[in-house]
Structures are given as structure tokens and as C-alpha cells.
Design a protein around this motif. Structure first.
Motif, PDB file in Angstrom:
ATOM      1  N   ARG A 171      57.621  42.565  20.164  1.00  0.00           N
ATOM      2  CA  ARG A 171      57.695  43.693  19.484  1.00  0.00           C
ATOM      3  C   ARG A 171      56.734  43.828  18.259  1.00  0.00           C
ATOM      4  NH1 ARG A 171      63.358  45.360  17.704  1.00  0.00           N
ATOM      5  NH2 ARG A 171      62.671  47.442  17.928  1.00  0.00           N
ATOM      6  N   ARG A 172      55.529  43.324  18.428  1.00  0.00           N
ATOM      7  CA  ARG A 172      54.562  42.952  17.406  1.00  0.00           C
ATOM      8  C   ARG A 172      53.947  44.491  17.281  1.00  0.00           C
ATOM      9  NH1 ARG A 172      53.123  37.775  19.428  1.00  0.00           N
ATOM     10  NH2 ARG A 172      51.762  38.866  21.137  1.00  0.00           N
ATOM     11  N   LEU A 173      53.844  45.224  18.262  1.00  0.00           N
ATOM     12  CA  LEU A 173      53.425  46.629  17.982  1.00  0.00           C
ATOM     13  C   LEU A 173      54.226  47.460  17.066  1.00  0.00           C
ATOM     14  CD1 LEU A 173      50.871  48.440  18.713  1.00  0.00           C
ATOM     15  CD2 LEU A 173      52.447  49.495  20.376  1.00  0.00           C
ATOM     16  N   PHE A 174      55.661  47.410  17.582  1.00  0.00           N
ATOM     17  CA  PHE A 174      56.730  48.353  16.609  1.00  0.00           C
ATOM     18  C   PHE A 174      56.911  47.644  15.224  1.00  0.00           C
ATOM     19  CE2 PHE A 174      61.118  49.037  15.765  1.00  0.00           C
ATOM     20  CZ  PHE A 174      61.431  50.149  16.173  1.00  0.00           C
ATOM     21  N   ARG A 175      56.957  46.432  15.037  1.00  0.00           N
ATOM     22  CA  ARG A 175      57.093  45.699  13.684  1.00  0.00           C
ATOM     23  C   ARG A 175      55.898  46.076  12.857  1.00  0.00           C
ATOM     24  NH1 ARG A 175      58.989  41.024  16.170  1.00  0.00           N
ATOM     25  NH2 ARG A 175      57.351  39.600  15.501  1.00  0.00           N
ATOM     26  N   GLY A 176      54.503  46.022  13.445  1.00  0.00           N
ATOM     27  CA  GLY A 176      53.360  46.542  12.624  1.00  0.00           C
ATOM     28  C   GLY A 176      53.403  47.875  12.314  1.00  0.00           C
ATOM     29  N   TYR A 177      54.151  48.563  12.971  1.00  0.00           N
ATOM     30  CA  TYR A 177      53.962  50.387  12.894  1.00  0.00           C
ATOM     31  C   TYR A 177      55.221  50.272  11.568  1.00  0.00           C
ATOM     32  CZ  TYR A 177      55.077  55.171  13.277  1.00  0.00           C
ATOM     33  OH  TYR A 177      55.387  56.546  13.109  1.00  0.00           O
ATOM     34  N   GLN A 178      56.225  49.604  11.684  1.00  0.00           N
ATOM     35  CA  GLN A 178      57.175  49.403  10.549  1.00  0.00           C
ATOM     36  C   GLN A 178      56.615  48.885   9.195  1.00  0.00           C
ATOM     37  OE1 GLN A 178      60.575  47.061  11.215  1.00  0.00           O
ATOM     38  NE2 GLN A 178      62.004  48.481   9.934  1.00  0.00           N
ATOM     39  N   GLY A 179      55.747  47.686   9.336  1.00  0.00           N
ATOM     40  CA  GLY A 179      55.504  47.016   8.260  1.00  0.00           C
ATOM     41  C   GLY A 179      54.136  47.571   7.382  1.00  0.00           C
ATOM     42  N   GLU A 180      53.412  48.099   8.268  1.00  0.00           N
ATOM     43  CA  GLU A 180      51.825  48.558   7.621  1.00  0.00           C
ATOM     44  C   GLU A 180      51.831  49.825   7.190  1.00  0.00           C
ATOM     45  OE1 GLU A 180      48.852  47.079  10.543  1.00  0.00           O
ATOM     46  OE2 GLU A 180      50.142  45.336  11.142  1.00  0.00           O
ATOM     47  N   ILE A 181      52.677  50.636   7.588  1.00  0.00           N
ATOM     48  CA  ILE A 181      52.864  52.156   6.969  1.00  0.00           C
ATOM     49  C   ILE A 181      53.770  52.350   5.894  1.00  0.00           C
ATOM     50  CG2 ILE A 181      53.115  54.622   7.874  1.00  0.00           C
ATOM     51  CD1 ILE A 181      52.045  53.575  10.700  1.00  0.00           C
ATOM     52  N   ARG A 182      53.165  52.759   4.872  1.00  0.00           N
ATOM     53  CA  ARG A 182      54.085  53.043   3.675  1.00  0.00           C
ATOM     54  C   ARG A 182      55.224  53.590   4.057  1.00  0.00           C
ATOM     55  NH1 ARG A 182      50.718  55.578   1.044  1.00  0.00           N
ATOM     56  NH2 ARG A 182      49.379  53.994   0.532  1.00  0.00           N
ATOM     57  N   HIS A 200      57.177  53.930   6.453  1.00  0.00           N
ATOM     58  CA  HIS A 200      58.104  53.403   7.388  1.00  0.00           C
ATOM     59  C   HIS A 200      58.601  52.043   6.697  1.00  0.00           C
ATOM     60  CE1 HIS A 200      57.707  56.458   9.994  1.00  0.00           C
ATOM     61  NE2 HIS A 200      56.353  56.103  10.230  1.00  0.00           N
ATOM     62  N   ARG A 201      58.188  51.431   5.711  1.00  0.00           N
ATOM     63  CA  ARG A 201      58.612  50.160   5.100  1.00  0.00           C
ATOM     64  C   ARG A 201      60.109  50.206   4.541  1.00  0.00           C
ATOM     65  NH1 ARG A 201      53.154  49.271   1.551  1.00  0.00           N
ATOM     66  NH2 ARG A 201      51.754  48.822   3.409  1.00  0.00           N
ATOM     67  N   GLY A 202      60.942  49.667   5.006  1.00  0.00           N
ATOM     68  CA  GLY A 202      62.210  49.481   4.823  1.00  0.00           C
ATOM     69  C   GLY A 202      63.164  50.396   5.519  1.00  0.00           C
ATOM     70  N   GLN A 203      62.527  51.222   6.480  1.00  0.00           N
ATOM     71  CA  GLN A 203      63.350  51.909   7.580  1.00  0.00           C
ATOM     72  C   GLN A 203      64.293  50.912   8.176  1.00  0.00           C
ATOM     73  OE1 GLN A 203      64.816  54.591   8.801  1.00  0.00           O
ATOM     74  NE2 GLN A 203      62.826  55.738   8.832  1.00  0.00           N
ATOM     75  N   ILE A 204      65.481  51.424   8.100  1.00  0.00           N
ATOM     76  CA  ILE A 204      66.739  50.563   8.671  1.00  0.00           C
ATOM     77  C   ILE A 204      66.852  50.883  10.187  1.00  0.00           C
ATOM     78  CG2 ILE A 204      68.977  49.997   8.477  1.00  0.00           C
ATOM     79  CD1 ILE A 204      69.060  50.449   5.627  1.00  0.00           C
ATOM     80  N   SER A 205      66.979  52.355  10.426  1.00  0.00           N
ATOM     81  CA  SER A 205      67.259  53.112  11.781  1.00  0.00           C
ATOM     82  C   SER A 205      65.961  52.726  12.911  1.00  0.00           C
ATOM     83  CB  SER A 205      67.440  54.469  11.753  1.00  0.00           C
ATOM     84  OG  SER A 205      67.593  54.713  13.008  1.00  0.00           O
ATOM     85  N   ASN A 206      66.170  51.998  13.863  1.00  0.00           N
ATOM     86  CA  ASN A 206      65.317  51.669  14.678  1.00  0.00           C
ATOM     87  C   ASN A 206      65.173  52.823  15.689  1.00  0.00           C
ATOM     88  OD1 ASN A 206      64.584  49.207  13.950  1.00  0.00           O
ATOM     89  ND2 ASN A 206      65.979  47.960  15.556  1.00  0.00           N
ATOM     90  N   LEU A 207      66.010  53.612  15.857  1.00  0.00           N
ATOM     91  CA  LEU A 207      65.958  54.857  16.652  1.00  0.00           C
ATOM     92  C   LEU A 207      64.986  55.726  15.982  1.00  0.00           C
ATOM     93  CD1 LEU A 207      66.812  56.594  19.120  1.00  0.00           C
ATOM     94  CD2 LEU A 207      68.911  57.181  17.620  1.00  0.00           C
ATOM     95  N   LYS A 208      65.302  55.890  14.569  1.00  0.00           N
ATOM     96  CA  LYS A 208      64.341  56.894  13.956  1.00  0.00           C
ATOM     97  C   LYS A 208      62.846  56.475  13.716  1.00  0.00           C
ATOM     98  CE  LYS A 208      67.738  59.063  10.846  1.00  0.00           C
ATOM     99  NZ  LYS A 208      68.267  59.170   9.417  1.00  0.00           N
ATOM    100  N   LEU A 209      62.690  55.183  13.612  1.00  0.00           N
ATOM    101  CA  LEU A 209      61.474  54.454  13.927  1.00  0.00           C
ATOM    102  C   LEU A 209      60.711  54.856  15.172  1.00  0.00           C
ATOM    103  CD1 LEU A 209      59.842  53.153  11.436  1.00  0.00           C
ATOM    104  CD2 LEU A 209      60.503  50.966  12.732  1.00  0.00           C
TER     105      LEU A 209
END
Length: 667
Positions: free
Chosen positions: A489-500, A502-511
Motif C-alpha cells: 500500500r505504498r501508493l495509497f500511503r504516499g497519497y495520504q502522507g504527501e498531499i497536504r 489528506h494528511r491526518g485523514q482517518i477514513s480510508n474509505l473517503k481517502l
């Protein structure tokens, strides 16, 4: 067995279609709708009756004698795969889909329809595909077993040639050959007994005594071989260490030469711009002389390394050959290990084939019909999911107003466009294990989805959007599935961590939904050159998904190929007739084989691109590739000209935007 009259068989469906036409006419005339008889209500009823009838038709295809292939009439094929039956409302759709079955995709990613899926389920129920694959493997193993004696003999001859080269006709050589010969005579017997000793053990003391005698016999000869070879091997190890040091020095010197050559080219370009006699010109001339002296010394060291390497190898050829004798002896032993593995694999395959044949003989027509209905149920569930993704009501028949058809050609074109802007879509471990996903074009409406159980894209034949958006939805679902299964899940985690955002987004479904939405925007609007994404989101896609903007546009079939296959493709291309495409592909392949080689870039790659542009000046792919390579070669004026030409003449897209950016970086 061809089935009966489809019109009679689908009487309930035809009646519903008649009522649907009447309800649609009432709605268009503005009359009050009858409760439960609106077009939307009737579409739901038509959907249910259609899938019931499809199951009935599929079950009727199964004969009691269960031949290897069933026969299907054209009417039943059209009904199963396209939802077409004898009704005036479906006349236009019948004309539309008539050429669809003639289009096929690439062999590594086949495109098929629902009747093909039913046929595959039929063969699978009879274990035909499984048996065919097992028999194919068995044939391959038997072929290797037939070739084994020749392969083993070649290894023995090679080992004996090394002995003769290293030791000549000396008594020591004759003694060594005799020891090897005695080993060869009993190596197979020894390996069989060794395997039994490790797995089963011995049932009697006599068998164990025989094993110990054979083991002692083999150990004695191996000890004698080691005694003869050890002095030579010890000397060879010292020589190889010296050769490794020379090779390391040679590699460092080669890198230094390339760096100095690049600096020299930059300095000469700067000298041409400076006015002669000025302070800047004098300083640059001194730096140029220093670099030329350093380059001369580096080339001298490189030549010394080559000479020393050749001198050592020539002076110690016999010793180095002797060091290879032990490895050649191990290779002979490895061929015997491989022989035993092949025999064991053959036994296992034969047992599997017997089991599968037993299962096939026990299969009844009822079992086969159940398998076909199960497959149709799976596809219907996937079509519901397709409709849910598009937020429309499911409908297998072409009844929804405003829906666009997704024909095979538009599906394949959409997939090519997606791969252009997501070149690593099929670059994952799953493709190496299972191949690319197949393409099922099924009756229904909505957006495409990915069926991970059968490794296939399921694309509805109709959509309220565009074929590109429908296929892209399946592609991003596949991307996420492969990312979770093979990429941690490196692509998914990168999308979450590198875009301001989505940082701290809890809901994986929304992400996940956000990533799907942005991916669809990337392969549709951003690919057309529209800047529809936020800046940081676009930057993330350009880093993790997009092709490299500063590289040539590489044909899909060359991506992710290993060097050996690239070289084979280059040899094949070079044998072709001169043409623009031949020059372009030759240049791309030469660059892919050694991207860091600046000499090859200037002397081989760029001339090939220039020839391609000369032969086909209207092809903008050649122009963009040449521009990026001119930039890599620091020929900035030519790069600027090509980037400007591409930006002004090519169809607007993400590439034209990148051409403008890279052109600015060359100034």
C-alpha cells in the motif's frame, strides 16, 4: 447443439419490452404513469427476466454426453452477450453490435464477451483447461528428460576440456580425469540414496550398510580431487582478487572520464559564448586546459588498467582455468540433481492428471449447469457493482436514453490512453504471476470494475460518461488492488502522507474515493492538458503515476523489458527496411540499453531520432523524444527548437505542457 426459437423462449421478455415501449410513449406524451408500469419500473423487471432467461439458455447448451465444446447459435450468442432478442426496440442495437465479435485485443490481454465466459466456465467444469495445462507441463518435463543425457554429456566434456587445458597430458591430469570418471559412474546412484536417506531412511541394516559404502566411495574420490586442485585454486584466488581490484579501479576511472568529458563539453560551449581577450575568456581557457590535462591522465590510467588486466590473465591462464574445474564438476553434479527433480515432477504431474481425470469422469451435466449458472451470477453481481459506481439503475439491455456504447475498439483505445499516462499500470508482481487482466465486455450500464477473483476488467457495454472514464474506473480499482497485494500500500500511503489536504485523514474509505476521483481526473482532463487538479495533487501524480517528462515517449511494448530482450528487439529492428519508425525504435532501444552513455547518445541515438524526424516530420512523438535527448546531451539550442515545435504543432495534452516547462529550463 443449437438451441430453439429465441422469440418463443423469451416470450416474457418480449412482452415486457412491448409494455416498456407503451410506457415510454405515455411518458413522452405527458400522460399520467400507471403505478408500477413506469419505464424505470419496467427496466428493473426486464433486468430480472433477462438474467433468468440467460441462465435457461446457458443450461440448455449442456448436452447429456458433455462434449469438449458446446455449440451455440448466433441468436443465443447475441442474447447472452449483448442482450439482443427479436424485438423492434432492439433492432438498432443489433446492427451496432454485429461487428463487435470480430475485434480482438493483444494475445497477452484477450478481450471476450459473456458467451465466451460461459464457454470458459463449461471447460473449467469439465477440468479441460486444467488437464490441458497439466499435460502441457508434462510434455515439457518429458522433453527435458529426453534432452538430459546430451546436456549432462556436454557438462562432462567441458569439465574434461578444462582439465586438459590447465594440466595438459601430465600424470596429474590423467589421475584427475580418472577420479572424475569414477564419480560420474556412480553419482546418480549416490544422489538417489542420499535423497532416500534424508527423507525416508532405511528399513534394514543391509540397506544402510550399502549406503555407507557408496558414500565412502564418493567421499574418497572427492577428497582426492580436492587435494589435486587446492594448490591451483589457492593461487587463482589471489589472482582473482588482484583482477577485482583492477576492475574496480577501471570502473572508477571510466566514471571519471565520463564526468570530465561532460565538463569539457560545457566549458567549450561557455568559451564559444565569451568574448575573446576578456577576463572571463582567460579564466575559462585555464579551466579548459586543466580539464583536458585531467582527462588525458584519466585515459592513461584506463589504458594501464586494461594492459595490466590482459597481462595477468595471459600469464595465469592455466591457473585460472584450473580454478574453474571445481565449478565445472559441481555443474555435472547439478545436472544429476536436476534429473532427479524432473523425475519427481513427472511423477507428481502424472498423479495430478489421474486425479483430474477422475474428477472429470465423475462430473455430471447437472454439475456443469450449476457451474454455468454460478458464473452468470458472478457476472450479474459485478454488473450491479458497475451500475453502483456510476450511480445508475442496472439494465443489461440497451434501453437507457443518452447512454453511449463501449465497443471493443473504443475500449482498447481507452486502455492505450490510460497506459500512456500511467505506464506502470501493469508493472507489478501480479502480472508476472497471473498475466495482465483480461477484458470482459458484458451487457449492462455503468463504470468498469476489476474482478480480482478472475483477474479481469469487467466493462459494461453502455455508459453515461465516456469509454475512457468507464475503463479508467476499472484501471484505478486494479491499481489499488495491486498496491495492496504486492506493494504494501505504498501508493495509497504516499497519497495520504504527501498531499497536504489528506494528511491526518482517518477514513480510508473517503481517502480511497478521493484517490479514485483524482485518478479519473488525471487520465482524462489532465491528460488533455487541462490543469484540473490542485498543484500538490498534480505534482504527486507526476511523481508517482505519470511517465517521465524528461525522457522520450517509449512504446508500451518496450517498457519494463530486461536488457537481453531489449537487445533482441534491437537486432530485430535493425534487420528491417529503412523507415521513420525503424529509426525511432532503434534510437529508443539504444537509449534504453545504456541511458547514461553520452557517447552513444550523441553518436547513435540522436542520429537515429534525427533520421526519423527527417523521414516523418509530422510525427510529434519523434520530435518530443529528440528534444529530451538533446537536453540530456546539453545541446540546448536544438532542444529549445524541438520543444517549441512540439508545443506549437502537437495536439494539446499533458505532453505539450511539459514541453513548455522543459523548454524554459533549457534557456
Amino acid at each position: 447443439m443449437a438451441t430453439g426459437q429465441p422469440t418463443l423462449r423469451h416470450a416474457a421478455l418480449v412482452e415486457l419490452l412491448d409494455r416498456y415501449v407503451q410506457a415510454d410513449q405515455r411518458e413522452q406524451a405527458g400522460h399520467t404513469a400507471i403505478p408500477g408500469q413506469t419505464p424505470a419500473d419496467l427496466r428493473k423487471q426486464i433486468e430480472g427476466v433477462y438474467w433468468q432467461d440467460v441462465c435457461v439458455v446457458a443450461e440448455a447448451l449442456v448436452r447429456e454426453d458433455m462434449p469438449k465444446e458446446f455449440e451455440i447459435s448466433e441468436q443465443d450468442r447475441d442474447f447472452i452477450s449483448f442482450g439482443i432478442c427479436e424485438h423492434p426496440l432492439l433492432g438498432a442495437a443489433k446492427i451496432l453490435v454485429s461487428p463487435w465479435s470480430e475485434v480482438r485485443a493483444e494475445p497477452d490481454q484477450p478481450l471476450y464477451f459473456l458467451h465466451d465466459a460461459v464457454r470458459a466456465a463449461y471447460r473449467d467444469a469439465l477440468r479441460l483447461e486444467t488437464l490441458a495445462k497439466l499435460r502441457q507441463k508434462l510434455d515439457a518435463v518429458n522433453g527435458e528428460l529426453e534432452e538430459w543425457p546430451d546436456a549432462n554429456l556436454e557438462c562432462i566434456k567441458y569439465r574434461d576440456r578444462l582439465v586438459a587445458t590447465a594440466l595438459g597430458n601430465s600424470p596429474q591430469a590423467q589421475h584427475l580425469l580418472r577420479q572424475f570418471s569414477e564419480l560420474d559412474e556412480r553419482i546418480e546412484e549416490f544422489k538417489v540414496m542420499e535423497h532416500r536417506n534424508q527423507s525416508e531412511g532405511w528399513q534394514s541394516g543391509e540397506e544402510r550398510k550399502q549406503w555407507l559404502a557408496v558414500k565412502q566411495y564418493m567421499d574418497q574420490r572427492q577428497t582426492e580431487i580436492n587435494r589435486v586442485l587446492e594448490p591451483l585454486s589457492r593461487k587463482a584466488r589471489g589472482i582473482k582478487e588482484e583482477l577485482a581490484r583492477i576492475d574496480s579501479t577501471f570502473s572508477e576511472t571510466t566514471r571519471e572520464i565520463r564526468k570530465l568529458e561532460a565538463e569539457l563539453a560545457d566549458m567549450r560551449a561557455a568559451q564559444e559564448r565569451d568574448v575573446e581577450g576578456t577576463r572571463m575568456d582567460t579564466r575559462n581557457r585555464r579551466q579548459l586546459e586543466f580539464i583536458e590535462e585531467s582527462l588525458s591522465r584519466a585515459r592513461e590510467r584506463e589504458a594501464q588498467c586494461r594492459a595490466r588486466d590482459k597481462e595477468l590473465r595471459d600469464a595465469n591462464a592455466e591457473c585460472l582455468n584450473a580454478d574453474s574445474i571445481a565449478a565445472a564438476g559441481d555443474a555435472v553434479t547439478a545436472t544429476v540433481d536436476h534429473l532427479l527433480e524432473l523425475r519427481n515432477e513427472r511423477r507428481l504431474l502424472e498423479a495430478q492428471i489421474r486425479d483430474e481425470e477422475t474428477t472429470a469422469h465423475q462430473t455430471t451435466p447437472v454439475d456443469v449447469r450449476h457451474a454455468l449458472v454460478h458464473e452468470l451470477g458472478n457476472v450479474r453481481g459485478l454488473m450491479r457493482l458497475c451500475a453502483k459506481h456510476a450511480r445508475v439503475t442496472e439494465c443489461a439491455l440497451p434501453l437507457v436514453a443518452g447512454a453511449r456504447s463501449v465497443d471493443p475498439e473504443s475500449l482498447l483505445q481507452a486502455l492505450r490512453e490510460i497506459e500512456e499516462f500511467d505506464p506502470n499500470l501493469f508493472n507489478n508482481a501480479g502480472v508476472k504471476r497471473f498475466g495482465k487482466p483480461t477484458l470482459l465486455l458484458a451487457p449492462g450500464i455503468g463504470d468498469g470494475v476489476f474482478d480480482s477473483d478472475r483477474n479481469r476488467f469487467v466493462i459494461p457495454q453502455y455508459t453515461l460518461k465516456t469509454p475512457l472514464e468507464s475503463v479508467a474506473n476499472a484501471a484505478v480499482l486494479y491499481r489499488l488492488d495491486a498496491d495492496a497485494a504486492y506493494n504494501d500500500r505504498r501508493l495509497f500511503r504516499g497519497y495520504q502522507g504527501e498531499i497536504r489536504e489528506h494528511r491526518g485523514q482517518i477514513s480510508n474509505l473517503k481517502l480511497r474515493m478521493s484517490l479514485i476521483r483524482d485518478y479519473l481526473c488525471w487520465v482524462t482532463r489532465e491528460a488533455r492538458g487541462e490543469q484540473a487538479l490542485e498543484r500538490d495533487v498534480r505534482a504527486w501524480f507526476e511523481q508517482h503515476v505519470a511517465p517521465r517528462k524528461d525522457d522520450p515517449i517509449v512504446p508500451l511494448e518496450y517498457r519494463a523489458l530486461p536488457p537481453r530482450q531489449l537487445k533482441a528487439r534491437l537486432d530485430e529492428i535493425e534487420r528491417g527496411q529503412p523507415s521513420a519508425e525503424r529509426s525511432f525504435r532503434s534510437g529508443v532501444l539504444r537509449w534504453l540499453l545504456d541511458p547514461q552513455n553520452e557517447t552513444a547518445l550523441k553518436q547513435q541515438v540522436l542520429p537515429a531520432f534525427e533520421d526519423a524526424m527527417h523521414r516523418a516530420p509530422e510525427n510529434m512523438v519523434y520530435v518530443y523524444g529528440a528534444a529530451t535527448l538533446y537536453r540530456k546531451a546539453r545541446l540546448f539550442q536544438q532542444a529549445i527548437e524541438c520543444f517549441n515545435r512540439y508545443a506549437s504543432q502537437a495536439r494539446q495534452s499533458w505532453w505539450t505542457c511539459k514541453a513548455v516547462e522543459l523548454c524554459a529550463s533549457c534557456r
